[in-house]
Design a protein around this motif. Structure first.
Motif, PDB file in Angstrom:
ATOM      1  N   ARG A 201       0.836  -1.211   0.000  1.00  0.00           N
ATOM      2  CA  ARG A 201       0.000   0.000   0.000  1.00  0.00           C
ATOM      3  C   ARG A 201       0.876   1.270   0.000  1.00  0.00           C
ATOM      4  NH1 ARG A 201      -1.342  -2.752   4.242  1.00  0.00           N
ATOM      5  NH2 ARG A 201      -1.071  -0.989   5.696  1.00  0.00           N
ATOM      6  N   LEU A 202       1.963   1.215  -0.738  1.00  0.00           N
ATOM      7  CA  LEU A 202       2.891   2.340  -0.788  1.00  0.00           C
ATOM      8  C   LEU A 202       2.230   3.542  -1.456  1.00  0.00           C
ATOM      9  CD1 LEU A 202       5.751   3.369  -0.265  1.00  0.00           C
ATOM     10  CD2 LEU A 202       6.415   2.421  -2.486  1.00  0.00           C
ATOM     11  N   ARG A 203       2.390   4.707  -0.814  1.00  0.00           N
ATOM     12  CA  ARG A 203       1.723   5.915  -1.290  1.00  0.00           C
ATOM     13  C   ARG A 203       2.733   7.021  -1.614  1.00  0.00           C
ATOM     14  NH1 ARG A 203      -1.521   3.944   2.917  1.00  0.00           N
ATOM     15  NH2 ARG A 203      -0.428   5.224   4.459  1.00  0.00           N
ATOM     16  N   LEU A 204       2.244   7.976  -2.372  1.00  0.00           N
ATOM     17  CA  LEU A 204       3.026   9.141  -2.777  1.00  0.00           C
ATOM     18  C   LEU A 204       3.625   9.831  -1.553  1.00  0.00           C
ATOM     19  CD1 LEU A 204       3.407  10.794  -5.525  1.00  0.00           C
ATOM     20  CD2 LEU A 204       1.644  12.310  -4.610  1.00  0.00           C
ATOM     21  N   GLY A 205       4.926  10.107  -1.604  1.00  0.00           N
ATOM     22  CA  GLY A 205       5.584  10.862  -0.557  1.00  0.00           C
ATOM     23  C   GLY A 205       5.949  10.076   0.685  1.00  0.00           C
ATOM     24  N   GLU A 206       5.749   8.764   0.697  1.00  0.00           N
ATOM     25  CA  GLU A 206       6.135   7.969   1.852  1.00  0.00           C
ATOM     26  C   GLU A 206       7.612   7.602   1.781  1.00  0.00           C
ATOM     27  OE1 GLU A 206       2.640   5.602   3.943  1.00  0.00           O
ATOM     28  OE2 GLU A 206       3.241   4.649   2.071  1.00  0.00           O
ATOM     29  N   SER A 207       8.229   7.531   2.953  1.00  0.00           N
ATOM     30  CA  SER A 207       9.641   7.129   3.017  1.00  0.00           C
ATOM     31  C   SER A 207       9.750   5.614   2.974  1.00  0.00           C
ATOM     32  CB  SER A 207      10.282   7.664   4.292  1.00  0.00           C
ATOM     33  OG  SER A 207       9.585   7.207   5.447  1.00  0.00           O
ATOM     34  N   VAL A 208      10.780   5.141   2.294  1.00  0.00           N
ATOM     35  CA  VAL A 208      10.994   3.701   2.129  1.00  0.00           C
ATOM     36  C   VAL A 208      12.442   3.370   2.451  1.00  0.00           C
ATOM     37  CG1 VAL A 208      10.971   1.763   0.514  1.00  0.00           C
ATOM     38  CG2 VAL A 208       9.231   3.532   0.334  1.00  0.00           C
ATOM     39  N   LEU A 209      12.623   2.338   3.253  1.00  0.00           N
ATOM     40  CA  LEU A 209      13.946   1.770   3.503  1.00  0.00           C
ATOM     41  C   LEU A 209      13.975   0.373   2.906  1.00  0.00           C
ATOM     42  CD1 LEU A 209      16.741   1.462   4.835  1.00  0.00           C
ATOM     43  CD2 LEU A 209      15.549   0.758   6.934  1.00  0.00           C
ATOM     44  N   ILE A 210      14.938   0.125   2.026  1.00  0.00           N
ATOM     45  CA  ILE A 210      15.088  -1.186   1.391  1.00  0.00           C
ATOM     46  C   ILE A 210      16.349  -1.829   1.935  1.00  0.00           C
ATOM     47  CG2 ILE A 210      15.365  -2.420  -0.796  1.00  0.00           C
ATOM     48  CD1 ILE A 210      14.039   0.125  -2.107  1.00  0.00           C
TER      49      ILE A 210
ATOM     50  N   THR B  39      21.093   7.196  10.137  1.00  0.00           N
ATOM     51  CA  THR B  39      20.781   7.787   8.835  1.00  0.00           C
ATOM     52  C   THR B  39      19.275   7.785   8.586  1.00  0.00           C
ATOM     53  OG1 THR B  39      22.912   7.054   7.956  1.00  0.00           O
ATOM     54  CG2 THR B  39      21.199   7.632   6.362  1.00  0.00           C
ATOM     55  N   VAL B  40      18.619   6.669   8.912  1.00  0.00           N
ATOM     56  CA  VAL B  40      17.167   6.579   8.711  1.00  0.00           C
ATOM     57  C   VAL B  40      16.449   7.586   9.585  1.00  0.00           C
ATOM     58  CG1 VAL B  40      15.142   5.096   9.011  1.00  0.00           C
ATOM     59  CG2 VAL B  40      17.223   4.177   7.956  1.00  0.00           C
ATOM     60  N   ARG B  41      16.854   7.701  10.853  1.00  0.00           N
ATOM     61  CA  ARG B  41      16.213   8.666  11.751  1.00  0.00           C
ATOM     62  C   ARG B  41      16.380  10.093  11.231  1.00  0.00           C
ATOM     63  NH1 ARG B  41      13.091   5.036  14.248  1.00  0.00           N
ATOM     64  NH2 ARG B  41      14.334   3.400  15.232  1.00  0.00           N
ATOM     65  N   GLU B  42      17.587  10.402  10.779  1.00  0.00           N
ATOM     66  CA  GLU B  42      17.854  11.755  10.287  1.00  0.00           C
ATOM     67  C   GLU B  42      17.019  12.079   9.055  1.00  0.00           C
ATOM     68  OE1 GLU B  42      21.629  14.498   8.728  1.00  0.00           O
ATOM     69  OE2 GLU B  42      21.952  12.428   9.403  1.00  0.00           O
TER      70      GLU B  42
ATOM     71  N   ARG C 227      11.477   9.678  13.018  1.00  0.00           N
ATOM     72  CA  ARG C 227      10.374   8.732  13.188  1.00  0.00           C
ATOM     73  C   ARG C 227      10.745   7.287  12.859  1.00  0.00           C
ATOM     74  NH1 ARG C 227       7.948  13.016  10.494  1.00  0.00           N
ATOM     75  NH2 ARG C 227       8.156  11.908   8.491  1.00  0.00           N
ATOM     76  N   GLY C 228      11.536   7.100  11.800  1.00  0.00           N
ATOM     77  CA  GLY C 228      11.692   5.793  11.170  1.00  0.00           C
ATOM     78  C   GLY C 228      10.941   5.794   9.850  1.00  0.00           C
ATOM     79  N   ALA C 229      11.198   4.788   9.028  1.00  0.00           N
ATOM     80  CA  ALA C 229      10.625   4.754   7.685  1.00  0.00           C
ATOM     81  C   ALA C 229       9.145   4.376   7.716  1.00  0.00           C
ATOM     82  CB  ALA C 229      11.392   3.760   6.810  1.00  0.00           C
ATOM     83  N   ASP C 230       8.392   4.947   6.790  1.00  0.00           N
ATOM     84  CA  ASP C 230       6.984   4.552   6.636  1.00  0.00           C
ATOM     85  C   ASP C 230       6.877   3.080   6.230  1.00  0.00           C
ATOM     86  OD1 ASP C 230       5.690   7.131   7.062  1.00  0.00           O
ATOM     87  OD2 ASP C 230       6.589   7.721   5.148  1.00  0.00           O
ATOM     88  N   LEU C 231       7.776   2.650   5.357  1.00  0.00           N
ATOM     89  CA  LEU C 231       7.788   1.269   4.876  1.00  0.00           C
ATOM     90  C   LEU C 231       9.216   0.758   4.881  1.00  0.00           C
ATOM     91  CD1 LEU C 231       6.311  -1.161   3.477  1.00  0.00           C
ATOM     92  CD2 LEU C 231       6.910  -0.083   1.290  1.00  0.00           C
TER      93      LEU C 231
ATOM     94  N   ARG D  46       4.810   0.132   8.147  1.00  0.00           N
ATOM     95  CA  ARG D  46       4.647  -1.257   7.715  1.00  0.00           C
ATOM     96  C   ARG D  46       5.999  -1.875   7.383  1.00  0.00           C
ATOM     97  NH1 ARG D  46       2.781   2.870   5.052  1.00  0.00           N
ATOM     98  NH2 ARG D  46       2.822   1.944   2.960  1.00  0.00           N
ATOM     99  N   VAL D  47       6.082  -3.174   7.608  1.00  0.00           N
ATOM    100  CA  VAL D  47       7.229  -3.967   7.183  1.00  0.00           C
ATOM    101  C   VAL D  47       6.750  -4.894   6.070  1.00  0.00           C
ATOM    102  CG1 VAL D  47       8.874  -5.776   7.839  1.00  0.00           C
ATOM    103  CG2 VAL D  47       8.383  -3.878   9.411  1.00  0.00           C
ATOM    104  N   LEU D  48       7.446  -4.878   4.926  1.00  0.00           N
ATOM    105  CA  LEU D  48       7.135  -5.790   3.834  1.00  0.00           C
ATOM    106  C   LEU D  48       8.139  -6.937   3.864  1.00  0.00           C
ATOM    107  CD1 LEU D  48       5.444  -6.381   1.240  1.00  0.00           C
ATOM    108  CD2 LEU D  48       7.304  -5.301  -0.027  1.00  0.00           C
ATOM    109  N   ALA D  49       7.645  -8.129   4.123  1.00  0.00           N
ATOM    110  CA  ALA D  49       8.490  -9.324   4.148  1.00  0.00           C
ATOM    111  C   ALA D  49       8.549  -9.895   2.741  1.00  0.00           C
ATOM    112  CB  ALA D  49       7.907 -10.351   5.122  1.00  0.00           C
TER     113      ALA D  49
END
Length: 345
Positions: free
Chosen positions: A162-171, A224-227, A232-236, A259-262
């Motif tokens: 459910r990834l949305r416009l403007g959300e942060s993502v950590l891969i 780095t993610v916090r900064e 907050r941490g990543a949205d996804l 959310r965490v995507l497994a």
């Protein structure tokens, strides 16, 4: 003229490929025979090769990322033109059960995947249900069709997350699958997109593919993610490697309400710890996703045909079928290689 036998790479036992001359598959009325042009190797093939997955199906002809041309049609598949360039949805269910009706074919009790549970495309010919074909446009090189299946997996993952416009993502992981996650996250407007990848070559690949931030030093990842996310941490957070330690890390780096995507496939008996207290109070979501199917395949083909994903580096390393053992060894052990395709000649 179609011969009666063909060359095939048979995985006879874990870790041992044999080049054999085997019968060309006989097709049912609702199937077609495809002359394979290209077949890609992927992480699932490594799991099969090592005996971690589908070991009970050996000997097996693997290969599920493929493209080619239709050379024979069954009696009920006459609307498929001979010579059509195609790839295929490899997930074959009963077509009638609750899960098939909802396009959740992987959960069908009788599901079988071409190249994973039944013989696949590391051979000169492969048989496919006619209803599972995906046509490759004439403007798209046929070898690009062999990348539709992996792209479709990410198409489905984007929907599931459910990834949305403007959300942060950590891969977590910048290999081939992580790179595709990166590209599609950017395509749907995610920002910033952060990739964690210690391998220098793959880290550079992530930068070339448009990652906003690439972290090569794991000790710097959390800060780095916090900064990058105002603390907050990543949205996804997407786990794309398949390591329990990274799954545990994902829960530490996702924001409350995120959310965490497994996605990364672990060993069957692998376990990871998480803190239910934090998950409950933080309303953190967990979603699994593994393979594209149905319309995911056709949407992936559309993205490829319209250059919405960069795939040139996925098709740089090509081996002939006769060198399958060498190709698999390189794919397993040479971290400089991003992707390997097998050319059938």
């Amino acid at each position: 003229m179609i011969p009666t036998t063909m060359r095939a790479a048979v995985l006879a036992a874990p870790g041992r490929f044999e080049l054999r001359q085997v019968p060309v598959p006989e097709i049912a009325d609702d199937e077609v025979l495809v002359r394979v042009s290209r077949c890609g190797l992927c992480g699932t093939d490594i799991h099969i090769f090592k005996g971690h997955y589908s070991a009970d199906r050996l000997p097996l002809i693997p290969g599920h990322e493929f493209s080619g041309h239709v050379v024979r049609t069954g009696a009920a598949a006459r609307d498929v033109a001979l010579g059509t360039a195609v790839t295929a949805d490899i997930n074959v269910g009963c077509g009638r059960c609750f899960y098939c009706r909802k396009n959740e074919v992987l959960n069908c009790p009788t599901m079988a995947q071409i190249g994973i549970h039944v013989d696949g495309a590391l051979a000169e010919y492969v048989k496919v249900p006619a209803s599972h074909l995906v046509a490759i446009p004439r403007s798209t090189p046929v070898e690009m069709g062999a990348l539709v299946e992996p792209v479709s997996c990410i198409v489905r993952a984007v929907k599931k997350s459910r990834l949305r416009l403007g959300e942060s993502v950590l891969i977590l992981g910048g290999g081939p699958i992580g790179n595709l996650h990166l590209q599609l996250a950017r395509a749907v407007g995610a920002a910033p997109v952060i990739v964690s990848e210690p391998n220098p070559g793959r880290a550079d690949w992530a930068r070339r593919s448009g990652a906003d931030i690439v972290v090569s030093d794991p000790s710097q990842l959390a800060a780095t993610v916090r900064e990058a996310t105002e603390g907050r941490g990543a949205d996804l957070v997407i786990e794309s490697v398949g390591l329990p330690v990274l799954y545990e890390q994902a829960f530490e780096l996702v924001r409350p309400g995120g959310r965490v995507l497994a996605f990364g496939l672990t060993d069957a008996d692998a376990q990871a710890r998480y803190h239910p207290f934090k998950v409950v109070l933080g309303e953190i979501g967990l979603q699994g996703s593994v393979a594209g199917m149905g319309d995911d395949m056709r949407e992936a083909m559309t993205l490829i045909a319209h250059d919405r994903v960069r795939l040139a580096e996925f098709a740089e390393t090509v081996y002939p079928l006769a060198r399958i053992a060498e190709a698999m060894d390189a794919f397993v052990n040479d971290r400089r290689i991003n992707k390997i395709q097998i050319d059938m000649g």
